[in-house]
Scaffold this motif. Structure first.
Motif, PDB file in Angstrom:
ATOM      1  N   ASP A 140      -6.001  -5.317   1.329  1.00 33.27           N
ATOM      2  CA  ASP A 140      -5.123  -6.229   2.070  1.00 33.27           C
ATOM      3  C   ASP A 140      -3.982  -6.753   1.203  1.00 33.27           C
ATOM      4  N   LEU A 141      -4.168  -6.712  -0.117  1.00 34.29           N
ATOM      5  CA  LEU A 141      -3.146  -7.207  -1.035  1.00 34.29           C
ATOM      6  C   LEU A 141      -2.292  -6.082  -1.620  1.00 34.29           C
ATOM      7  N   TYR A 142      -2.592  -4.845  -1.233  1.00 39.47           N
ATOM      8  CA  TYR A 142      -1.973  -3.693  -1.892  1.00 39.47           C
ATOM      9  C   TYR A 142      -0.447  -3.693  -1.787  1.00 39.47           C
ATOM     10  N   GLU A 143       0.088  -3.738  -0.570  1.00 45.54           N
ATOM     11  CA  GLU A 143       1.543  -3.692  -0.424  1.00 45.54           C
ATOM     12  C   GLU A 143       2.200  -4.935  -1.007  1.00 45.54           C
ATOM     13  N   THR A 144       1.534  -6.071  -0.898  1.00 45.23           N
ATOM     14  CA  THR A 144       2.056  -7.290  -1.521  1.00 45.23           C
ATOM     15  C   THR A 144       2.130  -7.116  -3.033  1.00 45.23           C
ATOM     16  N   ALA A 145       1.108  -6.471  -3.599  1.00 52.29           N
ATOM     17  CA  ALA A 145       1.080  -6.233  -5.042  1.00 52.29           C
ATOM     18  C   ALA A 145       2.204  -5.299  -5.472  1.00 52.29           C
ATOM     19  N   ILE A 146       2.490  -4.275  -4.650  1.00 53.01           N
ATOM     20  CA  ILE A 146       3.588  -3.348  -4.963  1.00 53.01           C
ATOM     21  C   ILE A 146       4.898  -4.114  -5.098  1.00 53.01           C
ATOM     22  N   HIS A 147       5.181  -4.956  -4.111  1.00 57.85           N
ATOM     23  CA  HIS A 147       6.449  -5.686  -4.113  1.00 57.85           C
ATOM     24  C   HIS A 147       6.476  -6.768  -5.190  1.00 57.85           C
ATOM     25  N   HIS A 148       5.346  -7.384  -5.427  1.00 60.95           N
ATOM     26  CA  HIS A 148       5.286  -8.413  -6.467  1.00 60.95           C
ATOM     27  C   HIS A 148       5.543  -7.797  -7.839  1.00 60.95           C
ATOM     28  N   LEU A 149       4.908  -6.655  -8.085  1.00 61.29           N
ATOM     29  CA  LEU A 149       5.071  -5.971  -9.364  1.00 61.29           C
ATOM     30  C   LEU A 149       6.501  -5.436  -9.506  1.00 61.29           C
ATOM     31  N   GLY A 150       7.029  -4.865  -8.406  1.00 62.13           N
ATOM     32  CA  GLY A 150       8.397  -4.359  -8.441  1.00 62.13           C
ATOM     33  C   GLY A 150       9.415  -5.450  -8.679  1.00 62.13           C
ATOM     34  N   ASN A 151       9.247  -6.592  -8.019  1.00 59.52           N
ATOM     35  CA  ASN A 151      10.159  -7.721  -8.231  1.00 59.52           C
ATOM     36  C   ASN A 151      10.075  -8.248  -9.652  1.00 59.52           C
ATOM     37  N   ARG A 152       8.876  -8.280 -10.181  1.00 61.37           N
ATOM     38  CA  ARG A 152       8.697  -8.759 -11.551  1.00 61.37           C
ATOM     39  C   ARG A 152       9.459  -7.867 -12.536  1.00 61.37           C
ATOM     40  N   LEU A 153       9.360  -6.552 -12.337  1.00 64.54           N
ATOM     41  CA  LEU A 153      10.009  -5.611 -13.265  1.00 64.54           C
ATOM     42  C   LEU A 153      11.509  -5.500 -13.031  1.00 64.54           C
TER      43      LEU A 153
END
Length: 260
Positions: A140-153
């Protein structure tokens, strides 16, 4: 009208083109029946692609050798990734070989060259392994994690290359401290690496040489490779690709309905 076919996106979060593609697909997800994001590693795809070519050449060579010598059996030599690396035939994937794709729907990352150069120089697969783990343990957190990690980088230009960074990201996603530390501790587990390897192998089987890769799956189970994210939003290109396996009229109606 039904949405367009399902899309599978093979992406590497430390690849600027992958980040652009992920954002474009997410912001236009209503155009598709379903969008699946498969984490891969650019460098790993390069290794597997070159290994595949090498082994195909060896098989041809052995076949010719068998015919010329008329021997009953010739041992087949299959080169491992490590052996290929030792032979030095693999090209290093770095910032010099990366060209940014243009996409009208998404702004490119600011100073992407410096960010990408820093990411590649680390030689880490921690971000990719992290997303692979999150997908298995917290879907359930997968796509949120993708965007969170991408925004961080790419937007905040913060590091994502070590376990401590992933521990921080986990807690920012709302994962309890104990569970976050357990995720980090198991990032390099054989099971997690095997899942990432499987995704990379699938990408190579679809003739991809680097991320991102876009594969459409029709209702009949046929798969179509799309070259770039721009092509998937181009009606003429998509109608041409889909018409090769489906009636043109039905495809044009489906495209028109989803563009409105």
């Amino acid at each position: 009208m039904a949405p367009l076919p399902r899309v599978k996106c093979y992406f590497d979060v430390v690849c600027p083109n992958s980040w652009i593609t992920v954002q474009a697909l997410t912001s236009h997800s209503s155009l598709f029946e379903r969008v699946d994001f498969e984490p891969v590693c650019d460098f790993k795809i390069g290794i597997l692609h070159n290994a595949q070519i090498w082994n195909q050449r060896r098989q041809v060579h052995n076949s010719r050798l068998w015919k010329s010598k008329k021997v009953s059996e010739v041992p087949e030599s299959v080169e491992s990734e490590e052996t290929l690396s030792e032979f030095g035939i693999l090209q290093k994937i770095d910032e010099r070989g990366k060209k940014l794709i243009g996409c009208e729907r998404v702004e490119p990352p600011v100073e992407w060259r410096n960010t990408y150069k820093s990411a590649v120089s680390r030689g880490s697969v921690i971000p990719q392994l992290f997303l692979t783990s999150i997908r298995e343990r917290y879907p359930d957190l997968y796509e949120t994690a993708i965007h969170h990690l991408g925004n961080r980088l790419w937007n905040q230009r913060l590091p994502v290359h070590y376990g401590c960074h992933m521990s921080t990201v986990s807690r920012e996603l709302g994962i309890p401290f104990k569970n976050a530390e357990d995720i980090v501790a198991r990032l390099s587990s054989p099971e997690n690496r095997s899942l990432l390897h499987k995704n990379c192998k699938e990408a190579v089987d679809f003739k991809l040489t680097e991320a991102p890769g876009l594969i459409l799956t029709t209702d009949d189970g046929d798969t179509i490779k799309v070259d770039t994210i721009n092509d998937i939003f181009d009606d003429s290109i998509m109608i041409s690709k889909l018409s090769s396996i489906s009636p043109t009229t039905r495809i044009e109606q489906k495209m028109s309905a989803n563009r409105l």
